[in-house]
Design a protein around this motif. Structure first.
Motif, mmCIF file in Angstrom:
data_model
loop_
_atom_site.group_PDB
_atom_site.id
_atom_site.type_symbol
_atom_site.label_atom_id
_atom_site.label_comp_id
_atom_site.label_asym_id
_atom_site.label_seq_id
_atom_site.Cartn_x
_atom_site.Cartn_y
_atom_site.Cartn_z
ATOM 1 N N ASP A 133 0.844 -1.191 0.000
ATOM 2 C CA ASP A 133 0.000 0.000 0.000
ATOM 3 C C ASP A 133 0.886 1.250 0.000
ATOM 4 O O ASP A 133 2.106 1.153 -0.165
ATOM 5 C CB ASP A 133 -0.959 -0.017 1.191
ATOM 6 N N ASP A 134 0.275 2.401 0.209
ATOM 7 C CA ASP A 134 1.018 3.663 0.143
ATOM 8 C C ASP A 134 2.144 3.715 1.170
ATOM 9 O O ASP A 134 3.252 4.148 0.857
ATOM 10 C CB ASP A 134 0.060 4.843 0.341
ATOM 11 N N LEU A 135 1.893 3.260 2.401
ATOM 12 C CA LEU A 135 2.941 3.287 3.425
ATOM 13 C C LEU A 135 4.099 2.374 3.035
ATOM 14 O O LEU A 135 5.265 2.747 3.162
ATOM 15 C CB LEU A 135 2.380 2.891 4.798
ATOM 16 N N ASP A 136 3.789 1.185 2.535
ATOM 17 C CA ASP A 136 4.845 0.270 2.082
ATOM 18 C C ASP A 136 5.690 0.927 1.000
ATOM 19 O O ASP A 136 6.921 0.857 1.033
ATOM 20 C CB ASP A 136 4.254 -1.029 1.531
ATOM 21 N N ARG A 137 5.035 1.561 0.044
ATOM 22 C CA ARG A 137 5.764 2.214 -1.053
ATOM 23 C C ARG A 137 6.625 3.367 -0.540
ATOM 24 O O ARG A 137 7.736 3.583 -1.006
ATOM 25 C CB ARG A 137 4.796 2.681 -2.141
ATOM 26 N N ARG A 138 6.141 4.097 0.468
ATOM 27 C CA ARG A 138 6.932 5.188 1.054
ATOM 28 C C ARG A 138 8.137 4.641 1.805
ATOM 29 O O ARG A 138 9.222 5.213 1.749
ATOM 30 C CB ARG A 138 6.061 6.053 1.955
#
Length: 148
Positions: free
Chosen positions: A12-17
């Motif tokens: 998700d977005d946190l993983d990608r960040r």
């Protein structure tokens, strides 16, 4: 520990960040990632564990400034794979520290590998090792001479 099937987990977005920050600073501590991303340290630890378990993160590496690596040998190798052995060959190639990056592609070649070695002798050995992998039917390699 149960291994999570990669195809079932999508970052998700946190993983990608987290991944994006680790690409910039692979040595960032959990505390630093927590501060920069604004989430609890435990959340970062859990996310990193999950990214490793699923194979999304396969490891951490060191990058050397290009001007310090002038004597090294850099090459691009296009690889043709026979049959349905691509996944097995990718696993073998990922285990070779001389393979800097590995890509699937379309056209006449199935895989493209960026190879880095310290010497021509080591480079010759790597080429031989790759060509000996069962399922590799053909390859073409070009040395990278200079960046322009």
């Amino acid at each position: 520990m149960t291994v999570i099937e990669t195809s079932l987990y999508r970052p998700d977005d946190l993983d990608r960040r987290i991944i994006a920050h680790l690409r910039i600073d692979g040595r960032a501590s959990l505390s630093k990632l927590s501060d920069v991303l604004g989430v609890a340290r435990g959340t970062i630890q859990n996310r990193l564990d999950r990214l490793m378990e699923t194979g999304i993160l396969v490891g951490f590496t060191v990058r050397v400034r290009a001007d310090l690596d002038e004597d090294g040998v850099n090459a691009i190798m296009m690889i043709e794979v026979v049959g349905k052995s691509t996944d097995r060959i990718i696993r073998k190639l990922r285990g070779m520290p001389e393979i800097h990056t590995l890509h699937t592609t379309n056209g006449n070649w199935d895989l493209v590998a960026h190879i880095r070695t310290d010497s021509l002798g080591e480079f010759d050995r790597v080429l031989r090792d790759i060509r000996m992998i069962e399922g590799v039917s053909n390859s073409e390699t070009s040395l990278l001479l200079s960046s322009v």
